[in-house]
Design an enzyme around this catalytic site. Sequence first.
Site, PDB file in Angstrom:
ATOM      1  N   TRP A   1       0.826  -1.215   0.000  1.00  0.00           N
ATOM      2  CA  TRP A   1       0.000   0.000   0.000  1.00  0.00           C
ATOM      3  C   TRP A   1       0.852   1.254   0.000  1.00  0.00           C
ATOM      4  O   TRP A   1       0.533   2.229  -0.678  1.00  0.00           O
ATOM      5  CB  TRP A   1      -0.981  -0.015   1.168  1.00  0.00           C
ATOM      6  CG  TRP A   1      -1.917  -1.194   1.103  1.00  0.00           C
ATOM      7  CD1 TRP A   1      -1.993  -2.236   1.970  1.00  0.00           C
ATOM      8  CD2 TRP A   1      -2.896  -1.466   0.074  1.00  0.00           C
ATOM      9  NE1 TRP A   1      -2.945  -3.136   1.556  1.00  0.00           N
ATOM     10  CE2 TRP A   1      -3.511  -2.694   0.404  1.00  0.00           C
ATOM     11  CE3 TRP A   1      -3.292  -0.795  -1.089  1.00  0.00           C
ATOM     12  CZ2 TRP A   1      -4.514  -3.268  -0.384  1.00  0.00           C
ATOM     13  CZ3 TRP A   1      -4.287  -1.366  -1.879  1.00  0.00           C
ATOM     14  CH2 TRP A   1      -4.888  -2.579  -1.525  1.00  0.00           C
TER      15      TRP A   1
ATOM     16  N   ASP B  46      -1.852   6.411   6.152  1.00  0.00           N
ATOM     17  CA  ASP B  46      -2.904   5.519   5.677  1.00  0.00           C
ATOM     18  C   ASP B  46      -3.213   4.583   6.844  1.00  0.00           C
ATOM     19  O   ASP B  46      -2.420   3.706   7.165  1.00  0.00           O
ATOM     20  CB  ASP B  46      -2.389   4.741   4.458  1.00  0.00           C
ATOM     21  CG  ASP B  46      -3.379   3.705   3.965  1.00  0.00           C
ATOM     22  OD1 ASP B  46      -4.450   3.533   4.593  1.00  0.00           O
ATOM     23  OD2 ASP B  46      -3.079   3.055   2.946  1.00  0.00           O
TER      24      ASP B  46
ATOM     25  N   LYS C 287     -12.177  -2.106   6.480  1.00  0.00           N
ATOM     26  CA  LYS C 287     -11.361  -2.975   7.319  1.00  0.00           C
ATOM     27  C   LYS C 287     -11.866  -2.919   8.770  1.00  0.00           C
ATOM     28  O   LYS C 287     -12.313  -3.902   9.311  1.00  0.00           O
ATOM     29  CB  LYS C 287      -9.887  -2.544   7.286  1.00  0.00           C
ATOM     30  CG  LYS C 287      -8.983  -3.024   6.152  1.00  0.00           C
ATOM     31  CD  LYS C 287      -9.543  -3.090   4.809  1.00  0.00           C
ATOM     32  CE  LYS C 287      -8.637  -3.592   3.721  1.00  0.00           C
ATOM     33  NZ  LYS C 287      -7.803  -2.598   3.067  1.00  0.00           N
TER      34      LYS C 287
END
Length: 362
Positions: free
Chosen positions: A104, A173, A197
């Site tokens: 990511w 993030d 999530k």
Amino acid sequence: MKHHRIRNFNAGPAALPLSVLEEIQKSFIDYKGSGMSITEVSHRSKWFDDVINDATARVKRLLKIDDNYHVLFLQGGASLQFCMIPMNLLGDDRRADYVNTGTWSTKAINEAKIQGKNIQVVASSEDKNFTYIPKEISYNKDAAYLHFTSNNTIKGTQWASFPETDKVPLIADMSSDIFCRPFDMSRFGLIYAGAQKNMGPAGVCLVVIRDDLLKTAPDNLPTMLKYATFAAKNSMFNTPPCFAIYTVQLVLKWVEETIGGLEAMHKINQQKADLIYGLIDASNFYKGTSAVDSRSIMNVTFRLPSQDLEQAFIAKALENGFGGLKGHRSVGGCRASIYNPTPLEAVQELIDFMKEFEKKNS
Ligand SMILES: *Cc1c(COP(=O)(O)O)cnc(C)c1O
């Protein structure tokens, strides 16, 4: 009707608190006497206004922030933030620092690079296949921000404490660990998290941005890509993802009122993680894949002695009511995602299953 629910260890979209799902079910056809579902009311109605305002207030309470920060609910997932952050915050006369700790982070770096932005990767754990969190971060004092991924969903690593950068604002993030523990938001210029999530369903991304950072965007940036657009309109410049925001509101209410806030949430999360890592450390059969001091309390990644055994483990687990234990397709192996909503009992049951599987197969 009795629920047939599995013990859900999916990485995302992931488990939600059963009480939240039940509340949605109960109110789904007739939301608060409106005679309509929350998916049918106008986003300009009092009903939805109350939802988004309550969700915003809860984010602010949980993060202990005031009006110096704006809470935004955006579409495009965490992935759009990889683009929007450099677009809005990184003018041609500035540069920014990035830390690379996995898939990511790499995507965030690439999205800045393809815009031709001046960025530097100031630390990386690529040398050891992203199995650890770098310790020494030599940031640039003139950087517009330092970007990092607080929890690496795929590799199962997590920052135990955040980088020290003095006046350079942090950007993180937090898609896979938002609200898993308390932290000092005052060191951050911006945080973002796809809801699916740890916080809700897919379809909405939470962004919390410091007020001064709304002013750095270039004039020619399209309206829909500007943070200031959404900050000025309470995230309702256009139709927001109403149902996703409603679910996030209920999950945050659950964190605050049922669990008792982020300290209590952290304690439960730590207990769950300690249980699985304890088993892994005591076993010659299961092997953790990340460095011990960098282990994630959200995504526990592990291997078995062979790929055949891993396949058998995942299949047998499913037979026994444990879902989502397959590792990310890019790394293989096994992964138990134990986000906020995953109850302690689910982890205890998984531990018992893992012990039994080890006994039968070693
Ligand atoms: C899942 C994930 C993403 C991608 O989120 P989307 O909402 O699908 O764009 C980004 N970052 C992290 C850390 C993730 O876990």
